[in-house]
Design an enzyme around this catalytic site. Structure first.
Site, mmCIF file in Angstrom:
data_model
loop_
_atom_site.group_PDB
_atom_site.id
_atom_site.type_symbol
_atom_site.label_atom_id
_atom_site.label_comp_id
_atom_site.label_asym_id
_atom_site.label_seq_id
_atom_site.Cartn_x
_atom_site.Cartn_y
_atom_site.Cartn_z
ATOM 1 N N TYR A 196 0.842 -1.202 0.000
ATOM 2 C CA TYR A 196 0.000 0.000 0.000
ATOM 3 C C TYR A 196 0.879 1.254 0.000
ATOM 4 O O TYR A 196 0.636 2.206 -0.740
ATOM 5 C CB TYR A 196 -0.942 -0.003 1.209
ATOM 6 N N SER B 162 -3.224 13.498 7.688
ATOM 7 C CA SER B 162 -4.180 13.067 6.660
ATOM 8 C C SER B 162 -5.596 12.923 7.227
ATOM 9 O O SER B 162 -5.772 12.565 8.391
ATOM 10 C CB SER B 162 -3.719 11.714 6.108
ATOM 11 N N GLN C 219 -4.841 17.826 6.360
ATOM 12 C CA GLN C 219 -5.155 17.554 4.948
ATOM 13 C C GLN C 219 -6.602 17.118 4.853
ATOM 14 O O GLN C 219 -7.033 16.192 5.542
ATOM 15 C CB GLN C 219 -4.232 16.458 4.407
ATOM 16 N N TYR D 13 -9.777 15.693 2.608
ATOM 17 C CA TYR D 13 -10.469 15.169 1.431
ATOM 18 C C TYR D 13 -11.893 15.695 1.510
ATOM 19 O O TYR D 13 -12.550 15.561 2.553
ATOM 20 C CB TYR D 13 -10.491 13.640 1.447
ATOM 21 N N THR E 250 -6.722 18.232 -0.769
ATOM 22 C CA THR E 250 -6.175 17.370 -1.827
ATOM 23 C C THR E 250 -7.200 17.235 -2.941
ATOM 24 O O THR E 250 -8.340 16.830 -2.702
ATOM 25 C CB THR E 250 -5.798 15.999 -1.245
ATOM 26 N N ARG F 142 -4.667 0.934 -7.760
ATOM 27 C CA ARG F 142 -3.306 0.478 -7.420
ATOM 28 C C ARG F 142 -3.372 -1.037 -7.430
ATOM 29 O O ARG F 142 -4.043 -1.651 -6.592
ATOM 30 C CB ARG F 142 -2.886 1.044 -6.070
ATOM 31 N N LYS G 72 -3.542 20.868 -2.884
ATOM 32 C CA LYS G 72 -2.513 19.838 -3.137
ATOM 33 C C LYS G 72 -2.928 18.946 -4.297
ATOM 34 O O LYS G 72 -4.044 18.409 -4.304
ATOM 35 C CB LYS G 72 -2.335 18.982 -1.876
ATOM 36 N N HIS H 181 0.515 12.929 -6.368
ATOM 37 C CA HIS H 181 0.125 11.977 -5.325
ATOM 38 C C HIS H 181 1.126 10.814 -5.250
ATOM 39 O O HIS H 181 0.757 9.670 -5.014
ATOM 40 C CB HIS H 181 -1.294 11.460 -5.580
ATOM 41 N N ARG I 121 0.422 7.842 -7.512
ATOM 42 C CA ARG I 121 -0.644 6.926 -7.076
ATOM 43 C C ARG I 121 -1.976 7.240 -7.740
ATOM 44 O O ARG I 121 -2.969 6.575 -7.487
ATOM 45 C CB ARG I 121 -0.801 7.025 -5.556
HETATM 46 C C1 LIG Z 1 0.845 5.306 1.825
HETATM 47 C C2 LIG Z 1 0.479 6.662 1.318
HETATM 48 C C3 LIG Z 1 -0.692 7.260 1.767
HETATM 49 C C4 LIG Z 1 -1.007 8.537 1.334
HETATM 50 N N1 LIG Z 1 -2.127 9.145 1.841
HETATM 51 C C5 LIG Z 1 -2.411 10.410 1.472
HETATM 52 C C6 LIG Z 1 -3.523 11.082 2.056
HETATM 53 O O1 LIG Z 1 -4.223 10.539 2.890
HETATM 54 N N2 LIG Z 1 -3.770 12.343 1.642
HETATM 55 C C7 LIG Z 1 -2.992 12.985 0.706
HETATM 56 O O2 LIG Z 1 -3.261 14.130 0.362
HETATM 57 N N3 LIG Z 1 -1.938 12.366 0.152
HETATM 58 C C8 LIG Z 1 -1.625 11.112 0.523
HETATM 59 N N4 LIG Z 1 -0.537 10.494 -0.030
HETATM 60 C C9 LIG Z 1 0.304 11.215 -0.989
HETATM 61 C C10 LIG Z 1 1.440 11.960 -0.272
HETATM 62 O O3 LIG Z 1 0.947 13.066 0.447
HETATM 63 C C11 LIG Z 1 2.462 12.496 -1.267
HETATM 64 O O4 LIG Z 1 1.811 13.213 -2.280
HETATM 65 C C12 LIG Z 1 3.317 11.389 -1.892
HETATM 66 O O5 LIG Z 1 3.566 10.372 -0.957
HETATM 67 C C13 LIG Z 1 4.639 11.965 -2.371
HETATM 68 O O6 LIG Z 1 5.397 10.999 -3.020
HETATM 69 P P1 LIG Z 1 6.591 10.171 -2.308
HETATM 70 O O7 LIG Z 1 5.935 9.253 -1.349
HETATM 71 O O8 LIG Z 1 7.225 9.468 -3.447
HETATM 72 O O9 LIG Z 1 7.480 11.140 -1.614
HETATM 73 C C14 LIG Z 1 -0.190 9.214 0.404
HETATM 74 C C15 LIG Z 1 0.979 8.592 -0.041
HETATM 75 C C16 LIG Z 1 1.321 7.336 0.404
HETATM 76 C C17 LIG Z 1 2.592 6.725 -0.070
#
Ligand SMILES: Cc1cc2nc3c(=O)[nH]c(=O)nc-3n(C[C@H](O)[C@H](O)[C@H](O)COP(=O)(O)O)c2cc1C
Length: 384
Positions: A24, A106, A127, A129, A155, A164, A251, A275, A278
């Site tokens: 994940y 988050s 953050q 949603y 976001t 994913r 974001k 993101h 993702r």
């Molecule tokens: C496991 C995971 C959970 C995430 N959950 C959120 C989230 O809840 N809200 C959000 O805005 N971004 C979320 N993100 C995105 C991160 O804020 C960020 O954009 C991203 O991890 C940056 O890339 P990096 O992990 O390669 O540094 C998540 C990323 C990961 C890896």
């Protein structure tokens, strides 16, 4: 032994976490093309070495999101920190506070903003949603106000949830119940399992009064992601502005026009983000998208960047390319899973050290100078 770098954290997190959680965190959307591009494009940016400057202890403090912080990087929003280790959100907040930087909590957190506020009075952002249920959305914003969050980070790149494929295989955020496969997998990770059984949270605290989201974390995770409003549009940003008069951050911006629009809609800053690869697979890496966005919004508007940031040198490249600050994602999530609060401290120390050495070897006296002119009299310090 202290974690040496983000790769080390990832390796050790993999040993500790059940496969479902490791995947994940680690995975990206569909073919994971953008996930890889985020890293590859950082690696492709050269830094200029400048010698005999006498600079050895550059000033790493930075101004972003309306405040001055000790470092130009912070902990960005990562969902479900409390599943990677018990009290994960509180541990992350304490590690950030000790380093003089904020954590952005988050929406998808085990601990509530109030829980985290109790653990630390350090800098904290929330953050958001935007949910279909605007009552719940307004409640979340009100909770951010009550916890005196320094910024609301909305976001916007997740309105439609991407696929994913690793999560599909593992059933995470798909199955509302523990499957025999998950249980078997949990049993192979006894340290993680014992920690979760003895000290872990059983549900998403912010949903304590929302039985319609279910009672277990698995159920709530599915219902939360299905609860995000897929019809989110620019008018909603106006509505959020009426609910929140503090620092507002959008974001998930990757196109210059969208950044200009966010600024016009009343945002104080945007996070250049895909993101972490993702969401839209095939989207540009963030480091590649950054210079055109800086050009479009002008020099004064606050730009943050995330995606693939693993090293101090990545941060130097992002700031030279026009970012005011950088958000970490996986780098600290893996560190937390590998070694808890101390793991995050290790990673922050390692990145701080690398950034200090990088600036010194580039002959750049401060983050402010790097941001102002790419470090040297307006000449391009990075290029391709
Ligand atoms: C496991 C995971 C959970 C995430 N959950 C959120 C989230 O809840 N809200 C959000 O805005 N971004 C979320 N993100 C995105 C991160 O804020 C960020 O954009 C991203 O991890 C940056 O890339 P990096 O992990 O390669 O540094 C998540 C990323 C990961 C890896």
């Amino acid at each position: 032994m202290a974690l040496v770098n983000a790769d080390d954290a990832r390796r050790r997190a993999r040993r500790r976490l059940p496969r479902m959680l490791f995947d994940y965190i680690d995975g990206g959307a569909f073919a994971e093309t953008t996930l890889r591009a985020n890293r590859r494009d950082f690696d492709d940016v050269p830094l200029r070495q400048t010698v005999l400057t006498g600079i050895h202890t550059p000033d790493l403090s930075a101004q972003y999101l309306g405040q001055q912080y000790a470092l130009p990087f912070m902990l960005g929003p990562v969902g479900f920190l409390g599943l990677y280790t018990s009290q994960g959100e509180q541990k992350a907040a304490r590690a950030a506070h000790a380093a003089g930087i904020p954590l952005c909590l988050s929406t998808f957190s085990i601990a509530s903003l109030g829980d985290v506020r109790t653990a630390t009075n350090g800098p904290l952002q929330f953050q958001l949603y935007v949910m279909k249920d605007r009552g719940l959305t307004a409640e979340l914003i009100a909770a951010a106000k009550a916890a005196k969050a320094d910024a609301l980070v909305v976001t916007v790149d997740c309105a439609v949830t991407s696929v994913r494929e690793r999560d599909l295989i593992n059933g995470f955020r798909i199955s509302k119940r523990l499957t025999p496969g998950m249980l078997l997998n949990f049993a192979t990770k006894p340290r993680w399992l014992t920690d979760q059984i003895l000290r872990g949270g059983r549900s998403v605290r912010a949903l304590a009064d929302r039985p319609e989201f279910g009672s277990s974390i698995l159920e709530q995770a599915v219902n939360l992601s299905q609860g995000i409003d897929p019809s989110l549009n620019w008018n909603d940003i106006g509505w959020i502005r009426t609910q929140w008069d503090g620092t507002l951050v959008i974001k998930g911006i990757l196109a210059p026009d969208d950044a200009v629009r966010a600024k016009a809609a009343g945002a104080d800053a945007v996070v250049v983000s895909n993101h972490g690869g993702r969401q839209l697979d095939g989207a540009s890496s963030t480091i590649r998208a950054l210079p055109a966005i800086r050009e479009a919004v002008g020099n004064e508007f606050c730009l943050m960047l995330d995606g693939g940031v693993r090293r101090g040198s990545d941060i130097a490249k992002a700031i030279a390319g026009g970012a005011d600050g950088v958000m970490l994602g996986r780098a600290y999530a893996f560190a937390l899973a590998a070694a808890g609060e101390r793991g995050i401290t290790d990673i922050l120390d390692a990145i701080r050290t690398e950034l200090r050495i990088t600036l010194a070897l580039m002959g750049v006296p401060s983050i402010a100078a790097l941001r102002r002119d790419g470090g040297r009299g307006g000449q391009q310090i990075i290029g391709r």
